[in-house]
Design a protein around this motif. Structure first.
Motif, mmCIF file in Angstrom:
data_model
loop_
_atom_site.group_PDB
_atom_site.id
_atom_site.type_symbol
_atom_site.label_atom_id
_atom_site.label_comp_id
_atom_site.label_asym_id
_atom_site.label_seq_id
_atom_site.Cartn_x
_atom_site.Cartn_y
_atom_site.Cartn_z
ATOM 1 N N UNK A 117 0.837 -1.203 0.000
ATOM 2 C CA UNK A 117 0.000 0.000 0.000
ATOM 3 C C UNK A 117 0.873 1.255 0.000
ATOM 4 N N UNK A 118 1.942 1.231 0.788
ATOM 5 C CA UNK A 118 2.862 2.371 0.839
ATOM 6 C C UNK A 118 3.519 2.588 -0.518
ATOM 7 N N UNK A 119 3.914 1.481 -1.168
ATOM 8 C CA UNK A 119 4.548 1.580 -2.488
ATOM 9 C C UNK A 119 3.585 2.140 -3.525
ATOM 10 N N UNK A 120 2.337 1.688 -3.480
ATOM 11 C CA UNK A 120 1.326 2.203 -4.410
ATOM 12 C C UNK A 120 1.111 3.693 -4.181
ATOM 13 N N UNK A 121 1.042 4.099 -2.913
ATOM 14 C CA UNK A 121 0.855 5.509 -2.586
ATOM 15 C C UNK A 121 2.024 6.348 -3.095
ATOM 16 N N UNK A 122 3.251 5.867 -2.890
ATOM 17 C CA UNK A 122 4.425 6.591 -3.379
ATOM 18 C C UNK A 122 4.423 6.681 -4.902
ATOM 19 N N UNK A 124 1.823 6.644 -6.913
ATOM 20 C CA UNK A 124 0.804 7.608 -7.336
ATOM 21 C C UNK A 124 1.260 9.040 -7.094
ATOM 22 N N UNK A 125 1.864 9.291 -5.938
ATOM 23 C CA UNK A 125 2.318 10.641 -5.620
ATOM 24 C C UNK A 125 3.382 11.104 -6.603
ATOM 25 N N UNK A 132 1.415 16.493 -13.398
ATOM 26 C CA UNK A 132 0.929 17.865 -13.209
ATOM 27 C C UNK A 132 1.914 18.881 -13.771
ATOM 28 N N UNK A 133 3.203 18.626 -13.587
ATOM 29 C CA UNK A 133 4.206 19.553 -14.112
ATOM 30 C C UNK A 133 4.201 19.556 -15.638
ATOM 31 N N UNK A 182 8.254 0.801 -12.148
ATOM 32 C CA UNK A 182 8.357 1.655 -10.965
ATOM 33 C C UNK A 182 7.785 0.972 -9.724
ATOM 34 N N UNK A 183 6.760 0.146 -9.883
ATOM 35 C CA UNK A 183 6.189 -0.558 -8.727
ATOM 36 C C UNK A 183 7.204 -1.546 -8.151
#
Length: 359
Positions: A117-122, A124-125, A132-133, A182-183
């Motif tokens: 879950x932490x890896x997925x969150x990172x 996505x962030x 966005x950039x 990346x995952x």
């Protein structure tokens, strides 16, 4: 990290005999490699420092139950009619014995699950921030900050993995290939943090990744691919009898190779690091001087292997992604495409036709 324990036994005469329990290196290694219901950080003064995780259970006989894993006191206590046996939650009766009449389904958040879950969150962030950039600046402004670090990696995967193996269809598969790369990379790097979980060293994790890749490969197949599997052209009939089962088995062998390669490489490095650290305590149990003398050498090798593992984290993410692209390319018979060749003109001119006839 506890490598030795001391116990005490009271004899019939009332005297106390202290017994030093020998270190079980194999048990310690497996505890650090396998999944767990807590993040074990350290052992200080005989007390375990850890981060407990939620235990979520459902039993048709006892209903729903949820609590923190600290209630089990690292396997020394029972709670709510359950106890921990070899890191597995089992139902028990009033006397503390395993109750075979009670069935239980375990939905607990283990450290592997939490870390994913932490890896997925990172992931996505990072990707949302980069997107966005690009959306705000487009290509008119040079990348900066973390975008400047991620862009070369994305370009590398596109130019060295996507285009050579998938040809003109590479854009269709780039979202999946980049997500896989990346995952795996994020999980590999997080797994190198002391106290974290080695997610990519878990066979269940690599099994799911390989299964998803197999689905993508099978979806990409066409009739030409299946024709070569079930009726290989250009070979005698008696060879086809042997070749067809081999080709069909290859459909499953390819994802299995992906699964085992990633699992074996990531778990091996962690075992080597733990073994070098354990050697300090093994020599120390034989002789204090030997333990102290071997410590600098063991730590030097540990640091060396640790930096090698950082390199392996990138290499294994690349290999899994690259082999996935290779297998997808084989599924629709693209092979290695020469990007310098001129595109075929569907309506050749008279001069082109003369050249073709001359050839």
């Amino acid at each position: 990290m506890a490598f030795g324990q001391h116990g005490a036994e009271v004899t019939e005469k009332g005297t106390t005999v202290h017994d030093e329990e020998k270190m079980d290196a194999a048990k310690i290694i497996m505890e650090h490699v396998l999944d767990n219901h807590e993040f074990h950080l350290a052992e200080i003064g005989g007390h375990t420092v850890s981060i407990p995780l939620p235990i979520i259970l459902y039993s048709p006989q006892r209903g729903f139950n949820a609590f923190m894993s600290s209630r089990f006191e690292h396997g020394h206590a029972q709670y709510g009619g359950y106890k921990m046996v070899n890191d597995k939650v089992v139902p028990v009766d009033e006397n503390g014995n395993v109750d075979e009449s009670v069935s239980v389904m375990d939905f607990s958040l283990t450290r592997n699950v939490v870390q994913m879950f932490i890896a997925v969150l990172l992931l996505l962030l990072v990707m949302i921030n980069v997107a966005k950039k690009y959306k705000a600046n487009g290509t008119s402004k040079a990348p900066s900050g973390f975008q400047n670090a991620v862009e070369p990696v994305i370009t590398f995967v596109r130019d060295e993995v996507g285009k050579p193996n998938l040809g003109s269809k590479y854009e269709k598969y780039m979202p999946y290939l980049l997500s896989v790369f990346f995952f795996i990379l994020i999980n590999n790097l997080i797994g190198l943090i002391p106290g974290s979980a080695n997610v990519t060293g878990n066979i269940a994790f690599t099994l799911v990744l390989a299964f998803i890749s197999m689905i993508v490969i099978l979806i990409s197949t066409n009739s030409h691919f299946w024709g070569h599997i079930f009726w290989p052209p250009g070979v005698p009939f008696f060879v086809k009898v042997i070749l067809i089962p081999v080709e069909f088995a290859g459909i499953f062998i390819k994802p299995i190779a992906l699964m085992i390669r990633l699992f074996a490489n990531m778990v091996a490095g962690h075992i080597v690091i733990i073994c070098f650290i354990a050697l300090i305590f093994i020599f120390g149990a034989m002789n204090i001087g030997a333990g102290l003398g071997f410590s600098p050498l063991s730590l030097a090798f540990t640091v060396f292997i640790y930096f090698i593992e950082i390199l392996v984290a990138f290499i294994q993410a690349f290999i899994f992604t690259n082999l996935t692209a290779v297998f997808i390319g084989q599924a629709f018979e693209t092979g290695h495409v020469d990007h310098n060749e001129q595109p075929h003109d569907p309506h050749p001119t008279h001069d082109h036709r003369e050249k073709e006839y001359a050839l």
